[in-house]
Design a protein around this motif. Structure first.
Motif, PDB file in Angstrom:
ATOM      1  N   SER A   1     -27.571 -13.237 -17.731  1.00 36.68           N
ATOM      2  CA  SER A   1     -27.743 -11.822 -18.056  1.00 36.68           C
ATOM      3  C   SER A   1     -28.957 -11.246 -17.337  1.00 36.68           C
TER       4      SER A   1
ATOM      5  N   LEU B   1     -31.553 -18.347 -30.798  1.00 34.88           N
ATOM      6  CA  LEU B   1     -30.202 -18.594 -30.301  1.00 34.88           C
ATOM      7  C   LEU B   1     -29.592 -19.808 -30.992  1.00 34.88           C
TER       8      LEU B   1
ATOM      9  N   ALA C   1     -31.540 -10.179 -18.610  1.00 32.41           N
ATOM     10  CA  ALA C   1     -32.752 -10.613 -19.312  1.00 32.41           C
ATOM     11  C   ALA C   1     -33.306 -11.925 -18.774  1.00 32.41           C
ATOM     12  N   TRP C   2     -32.565 -12.572 -17.872  1.00 32.73           N
ATOM     13  CA  TRP C   2     -32.980 -13.865 -17.320  1.00 32.73           C
ATOM     14  C   TRP C   2     -34.361 -13.786 -16.678  1.00 32.73           C
TER      15      TRP C   2
ATOM     16  N   LEU D   1     -36.091 -18.017 -29.285  1.00 33.00           N
ATOM     17  CA  LEU D   1     -35.253 -16.851 -28.996  1.00 33.00           C
ATOM     18  C   LEU D   1     -34.248 -16.554 -30.097  1.00 33.00           C
TER      19      LEU D   1
ATOM     20  N   ALA E   1     -25.108 -19.961 -25.976  1.00 35.19           N
ATOM     21  CA  ALA E   1     -25.829 -18.699 -26.079  1.00 35.19           C
ATOM     22  C   ALA E   1     -26.955 -18.626 -25.058  1.00 35.19           C
ATOM     23  N   TYR E   2     -27.609 -19.758 -24.830  1.00 33.15           N
ATOM     24  CA  TYR E   2     -28.686 -19.780 -23.838  1.00 33.15           C
ATOM     25  C   TYR E   2     -28.124 -19.569 -22.435  1.00 33.15           C
TER      26      TYR E   2
ATOM     27  N   ARG F   1     -36.803 -23.357 -26.817  1.00 31.67           N
ATOM     28  CA  ARG F   1     -36.454 -22.008 -26.378  1.00 31.67           C
ATOM     29  C   ARG F   1     -35.366 -21.422 -27.276  1.00 31.67           C
TER      30      ARG F   1
ATOM     31  N   GLU G   1     -37.001 -14.792 -18.915  1.00 31.46           N
ATOM     32  CA  GLU G   1     -36.912 -16.156 -19.440  1.00 31.46           C
ATOM     33  C   GLU G   1     -37.177 -17.212 -18.371  1.00 31.46           C
TER      34      GLU G   1
ATOM     35  N   ASP H   1     -25.513 -17.861 -21.686  1.00 34.06           N
ATOM     36  CA  ASP H   1     -25.225 -16.426 -21.585  1.00 34.06           C
ATOM     37  C   ASP H   1     -26.492 -15.652 -21.209  1.00 34.06           C
ATOM     38  N   LEU H   2     -27.628 -16.074 -21.767  1.00 38.50           N
ATOM     39  CA  LEU H   2     -28.896 -15.419 -21.438  1.00 38.50           C
ATOM     40  C   LEU H   2     -29.239 -15.619 -19.964  1.00 38.50           C
TER      41      LEU H   2
END
Length: 286
Positions: A63, A51, A65-66, A49, A56-57, A45, A69, A59-60
């Motif tokens: 967010s 990252l 945007a989760w 992505l 960083a993951y 992933r 994902e 943080d995703l």
């Protein structure tokens, strides 16, 4: 950023947070101090992505945007290993003791329901369907069906397509291979009669269960082994509530329900439990 993320090799707070997130969402316990293992699970992933690392993951995941994902994350943390006719003693017990009265009920016009909970890419529910058809060739004309559920949307897509390698049939008896599969090169597929007995649904065992009527057989093998003890017990309680009287629950070879757990389940065979009759309700299971 070089566009190719490598799994982290040291312990990190991000790995611990991701592990806790996985447990909350799926029930699966990943080591909170195992950044290398979590990095290996999430590594693809990170690459997809673009990252740099687990931070960083994380943080995703925190967010908006989760939501896009979420299903990729579930696929990354779940294990979809399965085989046709895994743990053959269970299928022998089904043939000898469990299925005959259910088939007789179906022939009288009764309803029979099986549930493969955590079906991965489909070998388990298709194995169940083959046994049913072997014992009742006209099963499709009666009210007997198999629900196959899994939390992993990608695994379910593979189960629905039902394309398997011929090598995966090693554990299927030769007579069943010729009767219940079609072949094209190195690819084989269950015949329509097998597939039509099975209904696939996306379902998180930790969440809401929309089914409202009891099951005669629940098969949930090598799923709860990844859960914490308290999560396991909660699942056993819900399964007990979802079984009809004399219903059977089949677990994996490393899973066990203590007889003193206060549930109406008693051993019926190796890692098979029977729902006791005339037992107080165990509460809501949906």
């Amino acid at each position: 950023m070089n566009g190719r993320a490598e799994p982290l090799l040291d312990t990190s707070a991000a790995a611990a947070a991701i592990a806790l997130h996985a447990e909350h969402l799926t029930g699966i316990v990943l080591p909170t101090d195992g950044a290398a293992m979590i990095g290996a699970r999430i590594g693809r992933r990170l690459t997809a992505l673009g990252l740099a690392d687990l931070d960083a993951y994380l943080d995703l995941l925190r967010s908006p945007a989760w939501s896009d994902e979420r299903h990729h994350f579930i696929s990354a943390v779940t294990t979809n290993e399965s085989n046709f006719f895994r743990e053959p003693h269970h299928f022998e017990h089904l043939r000898a003791k469990v299925l005959p009265p259910l088939i007789a009920r179906a022939r009288r016009g009764g309803r029979v329901r099986l549930w493969s909970a955590g079906c991965a890419v489909g070998q388990e529910p298709y194995s169940l369907a083959m046994v049913v058809l072997d014992m009742m060739p006209d099963a499709g004309l009666h009210d007997i069906r198999i629900l196959a559920s899994d939390i992993d949307r990608a695994a379910l897509a593979n189960a629905c397509s039902a394309d398997y390698s011929t090598a995966s049939l090693a554990s299927v008896p030769a007579g069943m291979q010729s009767r219940f599969f079609t072949f094209e090169g190195d690819v084989c597929r269950p015949i329509p009669a097998v597939r039509e007995l099975v209904r696939f649904r996306e379902l998180n065992l930790q969440g809401y269960w929309p089914m409202c009527r009891p099951f005669d057989i629940i098969v949930c093998r090598n799923v709860a082994i990844y859960f914490a003890p308290e999560t396991q017990h909660r699942l056993w309680r819900r399964f007990a509530g979802a079984l009809g009287t004399d219903g059977r629950l089949f677990l994996g070879h490393s899973e066990h329900i203590p007889t003193n757990c206060g549930l109406p389940l008693r051993p019926d065979d190796v890692t098979c439990y029977r729902r006791l009759p005339d037992h107080p309700d165990v509460g809501a299971w949906s």
